[in-house]
Design a protein around this motif. Structure first.
Motif, PDB file in Angstrom:
ATOM      1  N   HIS A 178     -28.956  24.772 -21.858  1.00  0.00           N
ATOM      2  CA  HIS A 178     -29.214  26.059 -22.679  1.00  0.00           C
ATOM      3  C   HIS A 178     -28.193  27.358 -21.864  1.00  0.00           C
ATOM      4  CE1 HIS A 178     -32.656  25.519 -20.062  1.00  0.00           C
ATOM      5  NE2 HIS A 178     -32.536  26.814 -19.587  1.00  0.00           N
ATOM      6  N   MET A 179     -27.793  27.138 -20.726  1.00  0.00           N
ATOM      7  CA  MET A 179     -27.111  28.162 -20.081  1.00  0.00           C
ATOM      8  C   MET A 179     -25.651  28.453 -20.603  1.00  0.00           C
ATOM      9  SD  MET A 179     -29.278  29.203 -17.806  1.00  0.00           S
ATOM     10  CE  MET A 179     -30.564  28.721 -17.133  1.00  0.00           C
ATOM     11  N   SER A 180     -25.340  29.744 -20.285  1.00  0.00           N
ATOM     12  CA  SER A 180     -23.818  30.082 -21.015  1.00  0.00           C
ATOM     13  C   SER A 180     -23.262  31.123 -20.038  1.00  0.00           C
ATOM     14  CB  SER A 180     -24.057  31.057 -22.187  1.00  0.00           C
ATOM     15  OG  SER A 180     -23.030  31.394 -22.768  1.00  0.00           O
ATOM     16  N   PRO A 181     -21.999  30.765 -19.625  1.00  0.00           N
ATOM     17  CA  PRO A 181     -21.108  29.730 -20.010  1.00  0.00           C
ATOM     18  C   PRO A 181     -21.695  28.332 -19.736  1.00  0.00           C
ATOM     19  CG  PRO A 181     -20.084  30.794 -18.301  1.00  0.00           C
ATOM     20  CD  PRO A 181     -21.225  31.391 -18.523  1.00  0.00           C
ATOM     21  N   GLY A 182     -21.165  27.143 -20.291  1.00  0.00           N
ATOM     22  CA  GLY A 182     -21.780  25.901 -20.022  1.00  0.00           C
ATOM     23  C   GLY A 182     -20.638  24.839 -19.923  1.00  0.00           C
ATOM     24  N   LEU A 183     -21.022  23.695 -19.555  1.00  0.00           N
ATOM     25  CA  LEU A 183     -20.280  22.626 -18.930  1.00  0.00           C
ATOM     26  C   LEU A 183     -19.599  23.116 -17.743  1.00  0.00           C
ATOM     27  CD1 LEU A 183     -18.598  20.099 -21.384  1.00  0.00           C
ATOM     28  CD2 LEU A 183     -18.912  19.796 -18.860  1.00  0.00           C
ATOM     29  N   PRO A 184     -20.140  23.025 -16.624  1.00  0.00           N
ATOM     30  CA  PRO A 184     -19.580  23.511 -15.497  1.00  0.00           C
ATOM     31  C   PRO A 184     -18.444  22.624 -14.924  1.00  0.00           C
ATOM     32  CG  PRO A 184     -21.765  22.879 -14.942  1.00  0.00           C
ATOM     33  CD  PRO A 184     -21.538  23.062 -16.421  1.00  0.00           C
ATOM     34  N   ILE A 185     -17.408  23.131 -14.261  1.00  0.00           N
ATOM     35  CA  ILE A 185     -16.566  22.053 -13.693  1.00  0.00           C
ATOM     36  C   ILE A 185     -16.301  22.653 -12.047  1.00  0.00           C
ATOM     37  CG2 ILE A 185     -13.968  21.393 -13.723  1.00  0.00           C
ATOM     38  CD1 ILE A 185     -15.477  20.727 -16.230  1.00  0.00           C
ATOM     39  N   MET A 186     -16.468  21.395 -11.235  1.00  0.00           N
ATOM     40  CA  MET A 186     -16.480  21.592  -9.755  1.00  0.00           C
ATOM     41  C   MET A 186     -15.321  20.853  -9.143  1.00  0.00           C
ATOM     42  SD  MET A 186     -20.411  21.572  -9.630  1.00  0.00           S
ATOM     43  CE  MET A 186     -20.662  20.937 -11.139  1.00  0.00           C
ATOM     44  N   LYS A 187     -15.006  21.450  -8.026  1.00  0.00           N
ATOM     45  CA  LYS A 187     -13.611  20.795  -7.344  1.00  0.00           C
ATOM     46  C   LYS A 187     -14.100  20.415  -5.889  1.00  0.00           C
ATOM     47  CE  LYS A 187      -9.059  22.509  -5.999  1.00  0.00           C
ATOM     48  NZ  LYS A 187      -8.048  23.509  -5.839  1.00  0.00           N
ATOM     49  N   SER A 188     -13.347  19.321  -5.342  1.00  0.00           N
ATOM     50  CA  SER A 188     -13.701  19.065  -4.032  1.00  0.00           C
ATOM     51  C   SER A 188     -12.475  18.373  -3.710  1.00  0.00           C
ATOM     52  CB  SER A 188     -14.683  18.183  -3.893  1.00  0.00           C
ATOM     53  OG  SER A 188     -15.065  17.883  -2.575  1.00  0.00           O
ATOM     54  N   TRP A 247     -18.206  21.220  -2.614  1.00  0.00           N
ATOM     55  CA  TRP A 247     -17.691  21.298  -4.008  1.00  0.00           C
ATOM     56  C   TRP A 247     -17.607  22.824  -4.288  1.00  0.00           C
ATOM     57  CZ3 TRP A 247     -16.076  17.565  -7.225  1.00  0.00           C
ATOM     58  CH2 TRP A 247     -16.478  16.253  -6.763  1.00  0.00           C
ATOM     59  N   GLN A 248     -16.758  23.306  -5.346  1.00  0.00           N
ATOM     60  CA  GLN A 248     -16.870  24.746  -5.534  1.00  0.00           C
ATOM     61  C   GLN A 248     -16.740  24.620  -7.039  1.00  0.00           C
ATOM     62  OE1 GLN A 248     -13.385  26.608  -4.244  1.00  0.00           O
ATOM     63  NE2 GLN A 248     -13.660  28.415  -5.059  1.00  0.00           N
ATOM     64  N   LEU A 249     -17.539  25.586  -7.580  1.00  0.00           N
ATOM     65  CA  LEU A 249     -17.431  25.740  -9.260  1.00  0.00           C
ATOM     66  C   LEU A 249     -15.963  26.565  -9.416  1.00  0.00           C
ATOM     67  CD1 LEU A 249     -20.950  27.417  -9.852  1.00  0.00           C
ATOM     68  CD2 LEU A 249     -19.782  25.501 -11.243  1.00  0.00           C
ATOM     69  N   VAL A 250     -15.332  26.033 -10.275  1.00  0.00           N
ATOM     70  CA  VAL A 250     -13.826  26.520 -10.438  1.00  0.00           C
ATOM     71  C   VAL A 250     -13.820  27.042 -11.948  1.00  0.00           C
ATOM     72  CG1 VAL A 250     -12.515  25.446  -8.750  1.00  0.00           C
ATOM     73  CG2 VAL A 250     -12.851  24.157 -10.995  1.00  0.00           C
ATOM     74  N   ASN A 251     -14.532  26.427 -13.041  1.00  0.00           N
ATOM     75  CA  ASN A 251     -14.556  26.709 -14.407  1.00  0.00           C
ATOM     76  C   ASN A 251     -15.549  26.461 -15.166  1.00  0.00           C
ATOM     77  OD1 ASN A 251     -13.099  27.663 -16.761  1.00  0.00           O
ATOM     78  ND2 ASN A 251     -11.224  26.449 -16.266  1.00  0.00           N
ATOM     79  N   TYR A 252     -15.570  26.669 -16.541  1.00  0.00           N
ATOM     80  CA  TYR A 252     -16.696  25.904 -17.446  1.00  0.00           C
ATOM     81  C   TYR A 252     -15.805  25.833 -18.619  1.00  0.00           C
ATOM     82  CZ  TYR A 252     -20.295  28.234 -15.059  1.00  0.00           C
ATOM     83  OH  TYR A 252     -21.426  28.561 -13.971  1.00  0.00           O
ATOM     84  N   ALA A 253     -16.294  24.669 -19.435  1.00  0.00           N
ATOM     85  CA  ALA A 253     -15.478  24.098 -20.582  1.00  0.00           C
ATOM     86  C   ALA A 253     -15.592  25.183 -21.726  1.00  0.00           C
ATOM     87  CB  ALA A 253     -15.866  22.850 -20.965  1.00  0.00           C
ATOM     88  N   TYR A 254     -16.782  25.792 -21.803  1.00  0.00           N
ATOM     89  CA  TYR A 254     -16.963  26.795 -23.017  1.00  0.00           C
ATOM     90  C   TYR A 254     -17.850  27.998 -22.436  1.00  0.00           C
ATOM     91  CZ  TYR A 254     -21.880  24.662 -23.294  1.00  0.00           C
ATOM     92  OH  TYR A 254     -23.141  24.425 -23.164  1.00  0.00           O
TER      93      TYR A 254
END
Length: 527
Positions: free
Chosen positions: A56-66, A72-79
């Protein structure tokens, strides 16, 4: 002279010992001691990407990179927002707690990244695609129905499939442009995917993730036998359409649900997660060896405490982070560690109207913290963590309530309430399922410091709240909160900054900073 020489030699030996010892300390399980469930993972060259569930969080669908599978580091959200409906907007008494978007699938195919999810809230399946997973932009497509716990798969012959379901697993072929399902392609892939775990089924096999290794198809699922623990089931086939043969692949500590990832050096791991009390569902890595064409998970069938991977540098600032709310030109308004509880009302918050502050305005009347709009959140982290903030409350209106929360259904919070012409520091404990004012202290000044401590050690799951009038001397307030991971919210506890009106909208509170520390004895200095 000799004494100084001996001291120099001694210090050199100590430094050498520390260096050698630290080099020998590799990664530890759990991989991430924070709520990062339903992971999907890919490797593109020497870089790993991971998606996860935030519902239920916004923005959602987190993208992490390693670069090493550990840090890992949060780099984006899909929406930014999944949809404009009452449940996602916390409107008209509705909410999407425990719903929103769930388990995602992550793929890289022909130079394009794809991340997919589904939502009970909207009844749709979503496909987001981009050439640049770290910066976007994303192309969004959706179609009905909502395919539960699906896995997206691009086969070598150019066909694209989704496999989904619970217990009985089904498969469809997607249209070439991924805009929907090809008519007439739905079929039952495995009639009873839970069968390898035995007849005493609690949670039937779900959480599908499909992989192709050396020409064979491997379908990962999770099941939960009654009276047992979360279990990894793997089915194998020579063709994507089957027939599939299955077996229990792993059963230890309830670590389950996920899939396979390989390193550039040819090592294999399974990425899985574990329900771990109030902090949430936390990721683990388990080494994999191949025997007779099957992935064999774990070390002698067990989750290892240590991994032959680089040591973790900690979850700060890659997964959680402090924020002084100061922004340089060109910087985003909010760092990626922040997510709003449900869809925000963007006109009612700002980091520019007062330099160095987050301003949260009230836009309507709410009677309950869980229905309040624009609560800004980020994860707690284990085994313990604390968050603090300072609030200027001079522009609150009668009936306003602003402060710092630990958000879950059985929440706790400390904040300032403006009632009957006076302001008070109030601690609210909702451990019983209903909010109870545990303590109220009169406030005579316009600025107050607040702190919440979360102790997840050995699943103690206890939170304690504090306030300070000068930012130096802290006083405990209210009662300890016994935190509980509840299914109605289906999420680990999160720190939250909030402000809502109970009488008249239009007031605002200014938050000077948010500082997080991975200990209960943190100094809360500027990052």
């Amino acid at each position: 002279m000799i004494k100084k020489l001996l001291q120099s030699v001694f210090l050199t030996l100590v430094c050498l010992f520390i260096a050698l010892t630290s080099q020998g300390q590799g990664a530890q399980n759990p991989l991430i001691h924070a709520d990062v469930p339903d992971m999907a993972m890919i490797r593109v060259g020497d870089t790993y990407y991971m998606s996860s569930t935030t519902m239920h969080m916004s923005p959602g669908l987190p993208i992490m990179k390693s670069k090493d599978l550990v840090n890992w580091q949060l780099v984006n959200y899909a929406y930014d927002t999944l949809g404009d409906v009452d449940a996602l907007n916390l409107a008209n008494g509705k909410n999407a707690y425990g719903k929103g978007s769930w388990a995602s699938s992550l793929r890289f195919h022909d130079g394009t990244y794809y991340v997919t999810t589904f939502a009970q809230t909207t009844g749709k399946t979503y496909i987001f695609s981009t050439k640049d997973i770290e910066h976007g932009p994303w192309k969004a497509q959706s179609f009905e129905p909502s395919l539960h716990d699906h896995t997206l798969f691009f086969d070598d012959d150019g066909k694209v499939y989704m496999i989904w379901g619970g217990g009985q697993l089904k498969m469809v072929e997607l249209k070439d442009d991924l805009s929907g399902i090809k008519p007439g392609t739905e079929s039952v892939l495995i009639g009873n995917a839970t069968a390898p775990a035995g007849p005493n089924v609690g949670l039937p096999a779900e959480g599908s993730q499909l992989f192709k290794v050396n020409g064979k198809y491997y379908l990962f699922n999770i099941a939960w036998p009654k009276g047992g623990m979360r279990t990894v089931i793997v089915h194998r086939a020579d063709r994507i359409t089957g027939p599939y043969e299955g077996r229990v692949a792993f059963q230890d500590k309830g670590v389950a649900q996920g899939g396979l990832i390989d390193t550039p050096d040819g090592d294999w791991y399974a990425y899985l997660f574990r329900d771990y009390g109030a902090v949430g569902r936390i990721p683990y890595l388990v080494p994999v060896k191949w025997e007779d064409g099957w992935p064999v998970l774990g070390i002698d069938g067990k989750v290892p405490d240590e991994l032959n991977l680089p040591a973790s540098k900690g979850l700060i600032p890659g997964i959680v982070a402090s924020d002084e709310f100061t922004r340089k030109k060109g910087e985003p308004a909010l760092p990626l560690v922040w997510q709003w509880n449900h869809n925000p009302v963007n006109e009612l918050w700002s980091v520019t109207q007062r330099k160095g502050y987050l301003r949260l305005k009230t836009g309507r009347v709410d009677k309950d913290f869980l229905q309040a709009r624009n609560t800004l959140t980020q994860r707690t982290l284990g085994p313990e963590s604390a968050g603090s903030t300072a609030i200027d409350v001079s522009n609150m209106k009668a009936g306003d309530f602003a402060g710092l929360a630990l958000l879950q259904r059985q929440y706790g919070l400390v904040g300032v309430r403006y009632s009957n012409g006076a302001k008070s520091i109030v601690m609210v404990n909702a451990e019983s399922g209903s909010p109870v004012v545990a303590e109220s202290v009169p406030l005579k000044q316009k600025k107050v410091y607040l702190k919440a401590e979360a102790d997840f050690n050995d699943r103690r799951d206890v939170a304690t709240f504090f306030y300070s009038l000068d930012g130096k001397t802290w006083k405990k307030i209210g009662s300890q909160l016994k935190m509980a991971y509840t299914l109605p919210h289906f999420m680990g506890y999160r720190f939250g900054l909030f402000n809502y009106a109970t009488e008249t909208p239009g007031g605002y509170a200014d938050f000077d900073f948010f500082r997080v520390d991975p200990s209960l004895e943190g100094s809360f200095q500027k990052p």
